[in-house]
Scaffold this motif. Structure first.
Motif, PDB file in Angstrom:
ATOM      1  N   MET A 111     -22.391  -2.327  67.532  1.00  0.00           N
ATOM      2  CA  MET A 111     -23.431  -2.994  68.307  1.00  0.00           C
ATOM      3  C   MET A 111     -24.817  -2.778  67.725  1.00  0.00           C
ATOM      4  N   VAL A 112     -24.949  -1.814  66.836  1.00  0.00           N
ATOM      5  CA  VAL A 112     -26.235  -1.533  66.205  1.00  0.00           C
ATOM      6  C   VAL A 112     -26.103  -1.920  64.740  1.00  0.00           C
ATOM      7  N   LYS A 113     -26.947  -2.837  64.318  1.00  0.00           N
ATOM      8  CA  LYS A 113     -26.875  -3.330  62.945  1.00  0.00           C
ATOM      9  C   LYS A 113     -28.238  -3.199  62.278  1.00  0.00           C
ATOM     10  N   ARG A 114     -28.197  -2.974  61.025  1.00  0.00           N
ATOM     11  CA  ARG A 114     -29.430  -2.878  60.236  1.00  0.00           C
ATOM     12  C   ARG A 114     -29.511  -4.077  59.303  1.00  0.00           C
ATOM     13  N   PHE A 115     -30.672  -4.705  59.255  1.00  0.00           N
ATOM     14  CA  PHE A 115     -30.924  -5.789  58.313  1.00  0.00           C
ATOM     15  C   PHE A 115     -31.363  -5.165  57.002  1.00  0.00           C
ATOM     16  N   VAL A 116     -30.702  -5.529  55.925  1.00  0.00           N
ATOM     17  CA  VAL A 116     -31.011  -4.974  54.608  1.00  0.00           C
ATOM     18  C   VAL A 116     -31.286  -6.120  53.651  1.00  0.00           C
ATOM     19  N   ILE A 117     -32.404  -6.031  52.975  1.00  0.00           N
ATOM     20  CA  ILE A 117     -32.711  -7.003  51.934  1.00  0.00           C
ATOM     21  C   ILE A 117     -32.155  -6.453  50.631  1.00  0.00           C
ATOM     22  N   GLU A 118     -31.226  -7.167  50.083  1.00  0.00           N
ATOM     23  CA  GLU A 118     -30.604  -6.725  48.835  1.00  0.00           C
ATOM     24  C   GLU A 118     -31.489  -7.127  47.672  1.00  0.00           C
ATOM     25  N   GLU A 119     -31.756  -6.194  46.813  1.00  0.00           N
ATOM     26  CA  GLU A 119     -32.558  -6.484  45.628  1.00  0.00           C
ATOM     27  C   GLU A 119     -31.673  -7.142  44.587  1.00  0.00           C
ATOM     28  N   GLU A 120     -32.225  -8.144  43.944  1.00  0.00           N
ATOM     29  CA  GLU A 120     -31.489  -8.814  42.877  1.00  0.00           C
ATOM     30  C   GLU A 120     -31.527  -7.938  41.642  1.00  0.00           C
ATOM     31  N   GLU A 121     -30.419  -7.907  40.955  1.00  0.00           N
ATOM     32  CA  GLU A 121     -30.359  -7.143  39.720  1.00  0.00           C
ATOM     33  C   GLU A 121     -30.888  -7.996  38.576  1.00  0.00           C
ATOM     34  N   ASP A 122     -31.687  -7.373  37.743  1.00  0.00           N
ATOM     35  CA  ASP A 122     -32.186  -8.089  36.552  1.00  0.00           C
ATOM     36  C   ASP A 122     -31.048  -8.270  35.573  1.00  0.00           C
ATOM     37  N   GLU A 123     -30.950  -9.478  35.056  1.00  0.00           N
ATOM     38  CA  GLU A 123     -29.926  -9.723  34.048  1.00  0.00           C
ATOM     39  C   GLU A 123     -30.610  -9.760  32.684  1.00  0.00           C
TER      40      GLU A 123
END
Length: 136
Positions: A123-135
């Protein structure tokens, strides 16, 4: 059917019922009990007992804070009136109240609590912004 007492500081219990009714429609066996500045431990017990005396079947109390006055007063009632089948749970939130509303017709208070305890971490969720990996 499980009766539900929503017990909380301020007007949270009333507004929690109002919010749940926006989603589920009328919830006639949900009973909000407010705990205002002028209230005390005994007034919570008295208000809850007045409601409980009119109800048949088991009752689930959903309180806002573990160890808070509304929670403690309802625990006192559960101990004083074991024949009323009162179960007390803390941690009131809209997702929790909605789960109770969804199960109230089919499950007993203890069954509802068992289920809620098994899914509460979801019931408790965290919003996470995923960082893009540099290619490279």
């Amino acid at each position: 059917m499980t009766n539900v007492l929503l017990v909380a500081h301020g007007k949270l219990a009333t507004e929690m019922k109002n919010s749940a009714e926006m989603i589920f429609g009328e919830l006639p066996n949900f009973y909000p009990i407010e705990f205002l500045k002028e209230d005390g431990f005994d007034s919570i017990k008295e208000n809850a007992l007045n409601i409980l005396e009119q109800l048949e079947g088991g009752t689930l109390v959903v309180a806002d804070l573990f160890g808070g006055t509304p929670f403690n007063a309802c625990c006192g009632l559960a101990m004083e009136y074991p024949e009323k089948g009162i179960e007390v749970l803390s941690g009131m939130s809209l997702p929790l109240v909605l789960e109770v509303a969804a199960m109230q017709h089919a499950k007993a208070p203890q069954e509802i609590i068992d289920y809620l305890l098994s899914v509460c971490a979801n019931m408790v969720k965290r919003f996470v912004i995923e960082e893009e990996e540099d290619e490279f």
